[in-house]
Design a protein around this motif. Structure first.
Motif, short mmCIF file in Angstrom:
data_model
loop_
_atom_site.label_atom_id
_atom_site.label_comp_id
_atom_site.label_asym_id
_atom_site.label_seq_id
_atom_site.Cartn_x
_atom_site.Cartn_y
_atom_site.Cartn_z
N LYS A 52 0.50 -1.24 0.04
CA LYS A 52 -0.46 -0.14 -0.03
C LYS A 52 1.07 1.01 0.04
CE LYS A 52 -4.32 -1.99 -0.12
NZ LYS A 52 -5.15 -1.36 -0.87
N TYR A 53 2.17 1.68 -0.08
CA TYR A 53 3.27 2.07 -0.35
C TYR A 53 2.95 2.95 -1.15
CZ TYR A 53 6.39 0.20 2.77
OH TYR A 53 7.02 -0.24 4.58
N HIS A 54 2.14 2.96 -2.18
CA HIS A 54 1.82 3.60 -3.61
C HIS A 54 0.74 4.40 -2.38
CE1 HIS A 54 -1.14 0.23 -4.45
NE2 HIS A 54 -2.18 1.76 -4.46
N CYS A 55 0.19 4.49 -2.25
CA CYS A 55 -1.36 5.09 -1.81
C CYS A 55 -0.86 6.15 -1.05
CB CYS A 55 -2.51 4.38 -0.53
SG CYS A 55 -2.65 3.44 -1.21
N SER A 56 0.42 6.52 -0.17
CA SER A 56 1.16 7.09 0.42
C SER A 56 1.97 8.53 -0.46
CB SER A 56 2.42 6.68 1.91
OG SER A 56 2.93 5.83 0.56
N LEU A 57 2.31 7.41 -1.53
CA LEU A 57 2.89 8.36 -2.50
C LEU A 57 2.04 8.73 -2.94
CD1 LEU A 57 6.05 8.32 -3.51
CD2 LEU A 57 5.29 7.11 -5.24
N LEU A 58 0.97 8.86 -3.22
CA LEU A 58 -0.79 9.29 -4.49
C LEU A 58 -0.28 10.48 -3.35
CD1 LEU A 58 -1.69 8.42 -6.36
CD2 LEU A 58 -3.27 7.55 -5.33
N ALA A 59 -0.42 10.60 -2.37
CA ALA A 59 -1.18 11.34 -1.18
C ALA A 59 -0.18 12.71 -1.14
CB ALA A 59 -0.92 11.30 0.09
N GLU A 60 0.87 11.99 -1.09
CA GLU A 60 2.34 13.04 -1.42
C GLU A 60 1.76 13.78 -2.88
OE1 GLU A 60 7.11 11.55 -1.14
OE2 GLU A 60 6.60 12.87 -2.46
N GLU A 61 1.75 12.74 -3.78
CA GLU A 61 1.96 13.98 -5.25
C GLU A 61 0.48 14.35 -5.51
OE1 GLU A 61 3.49 9.98 -7.55
OE2 GLU A 61 1.69 10.22 -7.81
N ALA A 62 0.11 14.42 -4.26
CA ALA A 62 -1.70 14.94 -4.43
C ALA A 62 -1.64 16.27 -4.12
CB ALA A 62 -3.03 14.78 -3.81
N LEU A 63 -1.17 16.57 -2.72
CA LEU A 63 0.11 17.91 -2.40
C LEU A 63 0.39 18.56 -3.07
CD1 LEU A 63 0.14 19.70 0.29
CD2 LEU A 63 1.36 18.50 1.05
N ASP A 64 1.54 17.97 -3.71
CA ASP A 64 2.85 18.51 -4.36
C ASP A 64 1.67 19.19 -5.83
OD1 ASP A 64 4.69 17.72 -3.14
OD2 ASP A 64 5.32 16.11 -4.24
N GLU A 65 0.70 18.86 -5.64
CA GLU A 65 -0.23 19.19 -7.57
C GLU A 65 -0.55 20.61 -6.98
OE1 GLU A 65 1.57 17.63 -9.97
OE2 GLU A 65 -0.27 17.48 -11.24
N ALA A 66 -1.10 20.07 -5.65
CA ALA A 66 -2.40 21.10 -5.26
C ALA A 66 -1.80 22.59 -5.04
CB ALA A 66 -3.03 21.37 -4.11
N ILE A 67 -0.17 22.47 -4.08
CA ILE A 67 0.82 23.61 -4.90
C ILE A 67 1.35 24.03 -5.46
CG2 ILE A 67 3.12 24.45 -3.56
CD1 ILE A 67 3.08 22.28 -0.83
N TYR A 68 1.79 22.93 -6.83
CA TYR A 68 1.92 23.61 -8.69
C TYR A 68 0.27 24.65 -8.47
CZ TYR A 68 2.87 22.56 -13.72
OH TYR A 68 3.21 23.16 -14.55
N ASP A 69 -0.04 23.67 -9.13
CA ASP A 69 -1.56 24.02 -9.81
C ASP A 69 -1.29 26.19 -8.93
OD1 ASP A 69 -4.23 23.99 -11.00
OD2 ASP A 69 -5.33 24.05 -8.90
N TYR A 70 -1.95 25.67 -7.70
CA TYR A 70 -1.41 27.37 -7.12
C TYR A 70 -0.51 28.03 -7.21
CZ TYR A 70 -0.02 31.21 -3.09
OH TYR A 70 -0.25 32.26 -3.06
N LEU A 71 0.68 27.60 -7.68
CA LEU A 71 1.67 28.63 -8.06
C LEU A 71 1.83 28.95 -9.70
CD1 LEU A 71 4.73 26.64 -6.82
CD2 LEU A 71 3.61 28.89 -6.04
N LYS A 72 1.09 28.32 -10.21
CA LYS A 72 0.83 28.07 -11.79
C LYS A 72 -0.59 29.54 -11.84
CE LYS A 72 -0.09 25.77 -15.83
NZ LYS A 72 -1.14 24.47 -16.44
N LYS A 73 -1.26 28.66 -10.61
CA LYS A 73 -2.24 30.22 -11.20
C LYS A 73 -2.08 31.53 -10.74
CE LYS A 73 -6.69 27.39 -10.52
NZ LYS A 73 -7.81 26.20 -9.35
#
Lengths: 155, 390
Positions: free
Chosen positions: A106-127
């Motif tokens: 289930k490690y991939h789930c924790s990676l998915l969580a990390e990626e979701a947060l990164d993507e949210a910050i990426y989206d913010y900076l881009k906007k």
């Protein structure tokens, strides 16, 4: 494959924190796909405090297994109140650490969580039309690439 | 996590395994202690075990209208399937190297077939329709001059679809091809007559039938050419060497006897409960039935629930003491959901949102009512945190 969830994972799965959507979110991270069965959205609200951008509010919505829901909850708790810089440094290892343990499959789930947060910050900076840190840009591209590869492999 | 040991626990996963009947356990007990003999020994201890196994063979053969000498006791369904597939392949390779099976077979059929492909055999994996049914015409079309074996399950373990094995049996007879059926889920639940259906080989397992784990059987019709996989002392007509598991075999036979007695009544009762579950569950928005509406095992319900991941639902139901199973596979390495569900054209979302309920003889209507009360609540709560519209 046989495994068992720890008490902590079960606690977060049954009573997750920060569930929901933020209306007019400043950034949204959307990761995962239906093929693997997990889809995770993270919404952030950013405020400037003493010239620093801070994650004022963070919420998640997840379609997925207990581990996906538990890791989503944990990452939102870890990121809440942190500066963007510090939030970007949160790794899946910290998520696992906070959960005590996570079945290795289930490690991939924790990676998915990390990626979701990164993507949210990426989206913010881009906007905000801001310069994206090199590392974050690389991560963003990697997420896009692996998504493509995944679809090619199994789709 | 069962905080309260006294919490109501309802087992609805009888396709996975069943509890050993009290009567079965009682019959088995002496074979661990005073009747411990080796069935190959000539003294009284040996005779005791030998006679018990002989009797068990007779009881087991009767259920499917076979002869006692045609029953080979094994360690379970997986071994029976391996013996059937590989044993027929090796014994008949001078005749041909082609095997026909379906895409929705149990891994204990598919994996031996894949292994044989690495050793010079050719395997055709037939498609099924969206109800999980093999088309007998496809079997006939796939038969070539090299075909030595057709293996199609009696009923599917995930979606419960009962396959048209009568028609397939006829086709195999006409084309002089051996016909094997994996009857692990159907054996003792629906009538099977190997003479009426023209079955050459049939696999069955004890623990799906309130018997002990670690025992199964393979029916091998007289004169079928088959090779042993396990060589040694020549037990079980030379097809399965190794000292017989007398306690297990006696337990299995007792379970068969009990199953035969209640088969008709239980099939009717469980069909009624099954239909009630299906009717009530389909009232929930975004739920569909997987498998065949009528040609299905009396105890099987398989559904897909939109906007839900199966494992999350399973764990939430477990918190309420309800044990079910799912075809979702967020945990497997490939992350691919069940091969059966994708074979019946379910998309990824439907496959990940699948739920299997399999009834047993001890399930009462109040158990079903409890499930039907708890399930919608959990579905609602999980859907609330789903980011997607469903």
């Amino acid at each position: 494959m046989v495994f068992q969830y720890s008490k902590k994972v079960m606690k977060y799965f049954l009573r997750p924190k920060n569930v929901g959507k933020i209306k007019n979110a400043d950034g949204i991270g959307r990761v995962g796909n239906m093929l693997c069965g997990d889809i995770m959205y993270i919404f952030i609200k950013v405020r400037i405090k003493r010239k620093k951008e801070i994650i004022k509010d963070i919420k998640f919505q997840t379609l997925g297994c207990p581990a996906a829901i538990a890791t989503s909850s944990v990452i939102t708790e870890l990121a809440k109140g942190k500066t963007l810089g510090k939030a970007l440094k949160i790794t899946n290892k910290e998520v696992i650490k906070k959960l005590g343990e996570l079945p290795p499959i289930k490690y991939h789930c924790s990676l998915l969580a990390e990626e979701a947060l990164d993507e949210a910050i990426y989206d913010y900076l881009k906007k905000q039309k801001r310069k994206i840190p090199v590392l974050l840009k690389k991560k963003h591209q990697k997420i896009l690439m692996s998504e493509k590869k995944f679809k090619k492999k199994f789709g | 996590m069962l905080k309260n040991i006294k919490m109501k626990r309802i087992y609805l996963d009888h396709a996975a395994t069943t509890p050993v009947s009290k009567e079965v356990l009682e019959v088995m007990k002496p074979y661990f202690s005073e009747k411990f003999g080796n069935a190959s020994s000539l003294h009284s201890f040996g005779i005791e075990a030998r006679e018990a196994i002989k009797k068990a063979r007779k009881i087991s053969s009767k259920l499917i209208n076979a002869r006692p000498a045609e029953i080979i006791f094994t360690s379970g369904g997986t071994e029976s399937n391996n013996l059937a597939i590989k044993g027929i392949a090796f014994a008949n390779k001078n005749k041909g190297n082609h095997i026909i099976t379906s895409k929705i077979e149990h891994p204990a059929i598919l994996k031996p077939c894949e292994w044989l492909e690495k050793h010079g055999f050719k395997v055709t994996y037939l498609d099924v329709d969206n109800k999980g049914m093999v088309n007998p015409k496809d079997v006939e079309k796939a038969i070539t001059k090299d075909t030595i074996l057709v293996s199609i399950m009696t009923a599917n373990n995930e979606i419960g679809t009962i396959e048209p094995i009568t028609e397939i049996g006829k086709i195999c007879k006409k084309n002089k091809v051996y016909f094997h059926t994996d009857a692990v889920q159907a054996f003792g639940k629906i009538p099977i007559d190997i003479k009426k259906i023209n079955i050459d080989l049939l696999s069955a397992s004890s623990h799906k039938l309130y018997g002990p784990k670690g025992v199964g059987l393979l029916f091998v019709k007289q004169d079928v050419k088959i090779e042993a996989l396990s060589h040694g002392g020549g037990h079980e007509q030379g097809l399965r060497s190794g000292t017989e598991n007398a306690a297990g075999i006696v337990g299995f036979a007792t379970a068969i006897k009990l199953a035969e007695k209640i088969m008709k009544k239980e099939a009717e009762r469980q069909t009624e409960l099954r239909n009630k579950i299906i009717k009530e569950i389909l009232k929930i928005k975004g739920v569909q039935l997987n498998g065949h509406p009528s040609q299905r095992l009396p105890n099987n319900v398989n559904i897909s629930i939109k906007g839900i991941e199966g494992e999350a639902l399973l764990i939430r139901l477990n918190e309420k003491g309800i044990a079910i199973s799912t075809g979702s596979a967020c945990s497997t390495k490939s992350l691919k959901p069940s091969h059966v569900l994708t074979s019946i054209d379910l998309n990824d979302e439907q496959a990940h949102g699948s739920l299997r309920i399999t009834l047993g003889k001890d399930n009462k209507e109040e158990d079903i009512n409890y499930l039907l009360r708890e399930l919608p609540k959990i579905i609602n709560s999980l859907r609330k945190i789903n980011p997607l519209k469903w």
